[in-house]
Design a protein around this motif. Structure first.
Motif, short mmCIF file in Angstrom:
data_model
loop_
_atom_site.label_atom_id
_atom_site.label_comp_id
_atom_site.label_asym_id
_atom_site.label_seq_id
_atom_site.Cartn_x
_atom_site.Cartn_y
_atom_site.Cartn_z
N UNK A 14 26.21 37.61 33.77
CA UNK A 14 26.78 37.20 35.05
C UNK A 14 28.16 36.63 34.80
N UNK A 15 29.19 37.33 35.25
CA UNK A 15 30.55 36.86 35.04
C UNK A 15 30.82 35.70 36.00
N UNK A 16 31.13 34.52 35.48
CA UNK A 16 31.23 33.32 36.31
C UNK A 16 32.59 33.18 37.00
N UNK A 17 33.03 34.24 37.64
CA UNK A 17 34.35 34.26 38.27
C UNK A 17 34.26 34.90 39.66
N UNK A 18 35.13 34.43 40.55
CA UNK A 18 35.30 35.03 41.89
C UNK A 18 34.04 34.98 42.74
N UNK A 46 39.06 30.31 32.90
CA UNK A 46 39.78 31.02 33.95
C UNK A 46 39.25 32.45 34.03
N UNK A 47 39.41 33.10 35.17
CA UNK A 47 38.96 34.49 35.28
C UNK A 47 39.62 35.39 34.25
N UNK A 48 38.88 36.39 33.83
CA UNK A 48 39.40 37.38 32.89
C UNK A 48 39.92 38.62 33.59
N UNK A 49 39.63 38.77 34.87
CA UNK A 49 40.13 39.89 35.65
C UNK A 49 40.31 39.43 37.09
N UNK A 50 41.04 40.24 37.87
CA UNK A 50 41.30 39.85 39.24
C UNK A 50 42.29 38.70 39.30
N UNK A 51 42.20 37.89 40.35
CA UNK A 51 43.09 36.75 40.54
C UNK A 51 42.95 35.81 39.36
N UNK A 52 44.00 35.60 38.56
CA UNK A 52 43.88 34.74 37.37
C UNK A 52 43.61 33.29 37.69
N UNK A 53 43.83 32.89 38.94
CA UNK A 53 43.55 31.52 39.35
C UNK A 53 42.40 31.45 40.35
N UNK A 54 41.55 32.48 40.34
CA UNK A 54 40.43 32.53 41.26
C UNK A 54 39.31 31.58 40.85
N UNK A 55 38.24 31.62 41.64
CA UNK A 55 37.08 30.76 41.37
C UNK A 55 36.54 31.02 39.96
N UNK A 56 36.15 29.94 39.28
CA UNK A 56 35.60 30.07 37.94
C UNK A 56 34.82 28.82 37.59
N UNK A 57 33.77 28.99 36.74
CA UNK A 57 32.90 27.87 36.37
C UNK A 57 32.72 27.80 34.85
N UNK A 58 32.43 26.59 34.38
CA UNK A 58 32.29 26.32 32.95
C UNK A 58 30.91 26.75 32.45
N UNK A 59 30.87 27.20 31.20
CA UNK A 59 29.70 27.87 30.65
C UNK A 59 28.51 26.95 30.37
#
Length: 266
Positions: A14-18, A46-59
């Motif tokens: 599950x990619x924790x972005x966007x 930070x996201x690895x694809x799409x908006x580089x400043x988009x939603x993201x969560x810590x592992x």
């Protein structure tokens, strides 16, 4: 040789972005109910694809939540970055998450997936020394030794021997660490490369005086065909991981690969 008699397992990353966290929480529940074997996230800020400043969560905080939320699946990061946390702290966090996930008298379900790191923005914005690829691998070698030593001293001890997953294909350093420490070797190499890489691991294992006959070979399914997966299976791969992004999660894709898994295990 890898563990060829192991069942085929499907891991979903599950990619924790966007996505929002409620969307991630729901996806975890649905994937466990569907029958996937392992849930992964990744360890970035930070996201690895799409908006580089988009939603993201810590592992790691997310993994602790998954430990409490889930009942059956194994889980971990694909992969943790050794550079971001003191190795002894990593060991203690892993042990604690292992205990959180142990329910109903069963052992824990945490997999310690780890690597040396590569995403420079994480390092720059969070104040870590980026160094070089070689120095980060040297730090990983030191870190893995410290993690294992700390597991042996913690009270209470982990509920089981926590499996170690190491990703990468570099023959001089990474695969030696696989031979020295790993229960699972993860890579993106093609089926035609697997035998050579396993031979390298075996040569390093002889030098390390470690038995790698139980090593599980792991590879990626994203943008790959059934024919490619079949070839990877024939080469010895037994854990297949599928990168899975939201918010428009394609559960039918997961069902397709679960059916393929079940056919292999029939």
């Amino acid at each position: 040789m890898p563990l060829l008699d192991a069942p085929v397992r499907l891991g979903v990353q599950l990619t924790p972005q966007h996505v929002t966290y409620p969307e991630l929480r729901d996806a975890v529940l649905r994937l466990e109910d569907l029958g996937v074997d392992i849930l992964f996230n990744w360890d970035h800020f930070f996201p690895l694809s799409g908006d580089p400043d988009g939603l993201h969560y810590e592992s790691w905080t997310m993994l602790a939540a998954w430990a409490e939320q889930t009942e059956r699946v194994e889980f971990g990061a694909l992969v943790n970055c050794n550079s971001y946390r003191n190795p002894d702290l990593q060991a203690d966090m892993a042990r604690t998450i292992d205990h959180i996930s142990a329910k109903g008298g069963q052992t824990g379900r945490f997999i310690f997936g780890t690597g040396s790191g590569w995403f420079e923005r994480d390092y720059d914005e969070y104040g870590y020394d980026f160094g070089t690829a070689g120095s980060r691998l040297d730090d990983l070698a030191d870190g893995l030794a410290r993690v294992e030593a700390r597991w042996a001293r913690l009270n209470p001890a982990p509920t089981r021997r926590i499996p170690v997953l190491i990703g990468g294909k570099g023959e001089q350093k990474t695969l030696r660490l696989v031979a020295r420490h790993a229960d699972i070797w993860h890579s993106f190499v093609g089926a035609d490369e697997v035998a050579h890489k396993l031979a390298v691991i075996e040569r390093w294992a002889e030098k390390e005086e470690r038995d790698t006959s139980s090593l599980v070979v792991s590879n990626e399914l994203v943008r790959r065909t059934v024919e490619t997966a079949d070839a990877l299976y024939d080469a010895g791969t037994r854990l297949f991981t599928l990168s899975f992004g939201g918010p428009d999660y394609d559960y039918d894709l997961v069902r397709t690969w679960l059916a393929w898994r079940d056919a292999k295990n029939a």
